[in-house]
Scaffold this motif. Structure first.
Motif, PDB file in Angstrom:
ATOM      1  N   PRO A  44       0.810  -1.232   0.000  1.00 49.75           N
ATOM      2  CA  PRO A  44       0.000   0.000   0.000  1.00 49.75           C
ATOM      3  C   PRO A  44       0.840   1.278   0.000  1.00 49.75           C
ATOM      4  O   PRO A  44       0.466   2.273  -0.614  1.00 49.75           O
ATOM      5  CB  PRO A  44      -0.817  -0.115   1.291  1.00 49.75           C
ATOM      6  CG  PRO A  44      -0.877  -1.577   1.572  1.00 49.75           C
ATOM      7  CD  PRO A  44       0.423  -2.135   1.104  1.00 49.75           C
ATOM      8  N   GLN A  45       1.994   1.240   0.681  1.00 51.18           N
ATOM      9  CA  GLN A  45       2.825   2.431   0.760  1.00 51.18           C
ATOM     10  C   GLN A  45       3.345   2.863  -0.601  1.00 51.18           C
ATOM     11  O   GLN A  45       3.495   4.058  -0.878  1.00 51.18           O
ATOM     12  CB  GLN A  45       4.009   2.185   1.702  1.00 51.18           C
ATOM     13  CG  GLN A  45       4.821   3.436   2.016  1.00 51.18           C
ATOM     14  CD  GLN A  45       3.994   4.536   2.649  1.00 51.18           C
ATOM     15  OE1 GLN A  45       3.343   4.316   3.665  1.00 51.18           O
ATOM     16  NE2 GLN A  45       3.995   5.718   2.065  1.00 51.18           N
ATOM     17  N   MET A  46       3.592   1.884  -1.486  1.00 53.28           N
ATOM     18  CA  MET A  46       4.068   2.210  -2.829  1.00 53.28           C
ATOM     19  C   MET A  46       3.015   3.012  -3.585  1.00 53.28           C
ATOM     20  O   MET A  46       3.344   3.979  -4.294  1.00 53.28           O
ATOM     21  CB  MET A  46       4.397   0.929  -3.593  1.00 53.28           C
ATOM     22  CG  MET A  46       4.979   1.168  -4.978  1.00 53.28           C
ATOM     23  SD  MET A  46       6.587   1.992  -4.964  1.00 53.28           S
ATOM     24  CE  MET A  46       7.661   0.637  -4.491  1.00 53.28           C
ATOM     25  N   PHE A  47       1.748   2.640  -3.416  1.00 56.07           N
ATOM     26  CA  PHE A  47       0.663   3.381  -4.065  1.00 56.07           C
ATOM     27  C   PHE A  47       0.534   4.778  -3.466  1.00 56.07           C
ATOM     28  O   PHE A  47       0.381   5.761  -4.204  1.00 56.07           O
ATOM     29  CB  PHE A  47      -0.657   2.623  -3.917  1.00 56.07           C
ATOM     30  CG  PHE A  47      -1.841   3.352  -4.478  1.00 56.07           C
ATOM     31  CD1 PHE A  47      -2.019   3.471  -5.847  1.00 56.07           C
ATOM     32  CD2 PHE A  47      -2.769   3.944  -3.634  1.00 56.07           C
ATOM     33  CE1 PHE A  47      -3.103   4.158  -6.374  1.00 56.07           C
ATOM     34  CE2 PHE A  47      -3.855   4.628  -4.154  1.00 56.07           C
ATOM     35  CZ  PHE A  47      -4.025   4.733  -5.528  1.00 56.07           C
ATOM     36  N   LEU A  48       0.617   4.889  -2.165  1.00 56.31           N
ATOM     37  CA  LEU A  48       0.505   6.188  -1.505  1.00 56.31           C
ATOM     38  C   LEU A  48       1.675   7.107  -1.861  1.00 56.31           C
ATOM     39  O   LEU A  48       1.525   8.326  -1.866  1.00 56.31           O
ATOM     40  CB  LEU A  48       0.423   5.997   0.008  1.00 56.31           C
ATOM     41  CG  LEU A  48      -0.846   5.305   0.533  1.00 56.31           C
ATOM     42  CD1 LEU A  48      -0.732   5.044   2.025  1.00 56.31           C
ATOM     43  CD2 LEU A  48      -2.084   6.121   0.227  1.00 56.31           C
ATOM     44  N   ASN A  49       2.818   6.507  -2.176  1.00 57.03           N
ATOM     45  CA  ASN A  49       3.979   7.310  -2.570  1.00 57.03           C
ATOM     46  C   ASN A  49       3.723   8.095  -3.860  1.00 57.03           C
ATOM     47  O   ASN A  49       4.352   9.129  -4.095  1.00 57.03           O
ATOM     48  CB  ASN A  49       5.208   6.414  -2.749  1.00 57.03           C
ATOM     49  CG  ASN A  49       5.793   5.969  -1.421  1.00 57.03           C
ATOM     50  OD1 ASN A  49       5.501   6.535  -0.371  1.00 57.03           O
ATOM     51  ND2 ASN A  49       6.619   4.938  -1.446  1.00 57.03           N
ATOM     52  N   LEU A  50       2.800   7.605  -4.694  1.00 57.51           N
ATOM     53  CA  LEU A  50       2.443   8.343  -5.906  1.00 57.51           C
ATOM     54  C   LEU A  50       1.862   9.700  -5.543  1.00 57.51           C
ATOM     55  O   LEU A  50       2.160  10.711  -6.182  1.00 57.51           O
ATOM     56  CB  LEU A  50       1.412   7.551  -6.737  1.00 57.51           C
ATOM     57  CG  LEU A  50       1.820   6.179  -7.255  1.00 57.51           C
ATOM     58  CD1 LEU A  50       0.672   5.566  -8.055  1.00 57.51           C
ATOM     59  CD2 LEU A  50       3.077   6.258  -8.114  1.00 57.51           C
ATOM     60  N   PHE A  51       1.039   9.732  -4.502  1.00 61.23           N
ATOM     61  CA  PHE A  51       0.433  10.982  -4.045  1.00 61.23           C
ATOM     62  C   PHE A  51       1.446  11.853  -3.301  1.00 61.23           C
ATOM     63  O   PHE A  51       1.450  13.076  -3.453  1.00 61.23           O
ATOM     64  CB  PHE A  51      -0.758  10.685  -3.126  1.00 61.23           C
ATOM     65  CG  PHE A  51      -1.927  10.069  -3.837  1.00 61.23           C
ATOM     66  CD1 PHE A  51      -2.896  10.872  -4.420  1.00 61.23           C
ATOM     67  CD2 PHE A  51      -2.051   8.696  -3.933  1.00 61.23           C
ATOM     68  CE1 PHE A  51      -3.981  10.304  -5.080  1.00 61.23           C
ATOM     69  CE2 PHE A  51      -3.136   8.118  -4.586  1.00 61.23           C
ATOM     70  CZ  PHE A  51      -4.102   8.926  -5.168  1.00 61.23           C
ATOM     71  N   ILE A  52       2.310  11.213  -2.501  1.00 66.81           N
ATOM     72  CA  ILE A  52       3.311  11.963  -1.740  1.00 66.81           C
ATOM     73  C   ILE A  52       4.266  12.689  -2.689  1.00 66.81           C
ATOM     74  O   ILE A  52       4.558  13.880  -2.516  1.00 66.81           O
ATOM     75  CB  ILE A  52       4.096  11.019  -0.803  1.00 66.81           C
ATOM     76  CG1 ILE A  52       3.172  10.488   0.304  1.00 66.81           C
ATOM     77  CG2 ILE A  52       5.294  11.739  -0.186  1.00 66.81           C
ATOM     78  CD1 ILE A  52       3.788   9.394   1.161  1.00 66.81           C
ATOM     79  N   THR A  53       4.750  11.979  -3.697  1.00 66.04           N
ATOM     80  CA  THR A  53       5.722  12.551  -4.629  1.00 66.04           C
ATOM     81  C   THR A  53       5.119  13.640  -5.498  1.00 66.04           C
ATOM     82  O   THR A  53       5.766  14.658  -5.784  1.00 66.04           O
ATOM     83  CB  THR A  53       6.306  11.445  -5.529  1.00 66.04           C
ATOM     84  OG1 THR A  53       6.868  10.419  -4.700  1.00 66.04           O
ATOM     85  CG2 THR A  53       7.378  12.001  -6.451  1.00 66.04           C
TER      86      THR A  53
END
Length: 341
Positions: A44-53
């Motif tokens: 899940p963190q990999m998907f959320l990293n799209l929004f963070i970046t």
């Protein structure tokens, strides 16, 4: 025959372009989850990293979407981002201003930029590309005048905002069996709230409907009694404000200001809007589609980074190929619509 007509109607509809965008994102991300499962791509963190970046890019792309729907363009948003970041860093590190004051300064930069460009485009009727090209050069020039050095931000309040993690009730287990909750930063929350606000504005307000009307057919909009110049002016002001907010979010992500910051960001924002279904000719587009355009850009970047051996320039190459593909699709659907009329 009725089924054939219905199929043609769907193919001619702009919703089909949006469907392709969403399907493309899902296909790319699922492929990444399968191919790079051993590298944590399915977490899940990999998907959320799209929004963070790309939180800053999402906000900036909202401004581009509004301007493009109105029939305009803005290639100066990257330079606005760089200027906002540099001014924010210098204000706190060299002049000792607090973090709250820098927010006001950032918004004023975006407001002033939007007012000047909006006035030149709407009231003086100068080509948007020429106006925003000048705005791009001006922004980059002013950034270097403020400082040519890279300024790292050490302000405690600002760093507290930047590093504050919001943990979510989802996550994954590491090799030792310890549960690691997924997290996001306040920048993601701000970006998504702005995205929702723009969605509401474009769909349910008079201003949003007026933007579509002006971009779809300016002469018809005039006959409907709309003040076309005023609407375009307001679109560029909103675009400038969103660019400054996006710039501040980028600054929260990088915690620094430098001259080459956000180089090419304007192309990323335009690409995200077009891939998300916004027509370059104006009148068509949705913030919902632009969100998926941003996610596609982020997914391409994540796939190439996870792969490890490819150059980061492949992000630009793939993104430009997709941009050309969607422009061709738009042209094809436009011809279908013309024939059916």
């Amino acid at each position: 025959m009725n089924k054939i007509k219905q199929l043609k109607k769907q193919l001619n509809g702009n919703s089909f372009l949006l469907f392709i965008t969403v399907a493309l994102f899902v296909a790319m991300y699922v492929a990444g989850m399968i191919v790079f499962a051993d590298k944590g791509f399915a977490k899940p963190q990999m998907f959320l990293n799209l929004f963070i970046t790309d939180a800053g890019l999402l906000v900036t792309s909202m401004g581009l979407t509004i301007v493009m729907i109105s029939g305009g363009i803005d290639i100066s948003v990257g330079s606005v981002t760089a200027l906002v970041c540099m001014v924010t860093a210098v204000s706190m590190e060299k002049y000792g201003l607090n973090a709250y004051t820098t927010i006001v300064i950032a918004l004023l930069i975006g407001l002033a930029h939007g007012i000047v460009q909006g006035f030149l485009v709407s009231y003086l009727e100068i080509q948007p590309f020429i106006v925003t090209l000048a705005g791009m050069f001006f922004g980059r020039g002013m950034t270097s005048i403020v400082s040519v050095d890279m300024i790292s931000i050490t302000n405690e309040v600002f760093l507290k905002w930047a590093k504050f993690k919001i943990y979510l009730p989802i996550g994954s287990y590491n090799k030792k069996g310890v549960f690691l909750p997924a997290y996001i930063y306040p920048t993601v929350v701000i970006a998504l709230l702005i995205w929702i606000a723009i969605m509401i504005i474009m769909k349910f307000t008079k201003f949003g409907r007026s933007i579509y009307a002006v971009g779809g057919n300016q002469q018809s909009a005039l006959m409907m009694g709309l003040n076309v110049k005023k609407i375009k002016f307001q679109a560029y002001i909103l675009d400038g404000i969103l660019a400054s907010i996006g710039g501040y979010l980028v600054c929260l992500n990088s915690c620094a200001g430098f001259v080459e910051q956000a180089k090419g960001m304007e192309m990323d924002a335009i690409s995200a809007s077009v891939i998300g279904g916004t027509l370059l000719s104006g009148g068509v587009g949705t913030p919902f589609g632009t969100l998926f355009g941003v996610l596609i850009k982020g997914t391409i970047s994540s796939l190439i980074t996870t792969q490890g051996t490819l150059s980061s320039w492949w992000v630009r190459i793939v993104l430009s190929a997709l941009l050309c593909f969607f422009i061709i699709l738009q042209s094809v659907f436009a011809k279908f619509k013309t024939r059916n009329k």
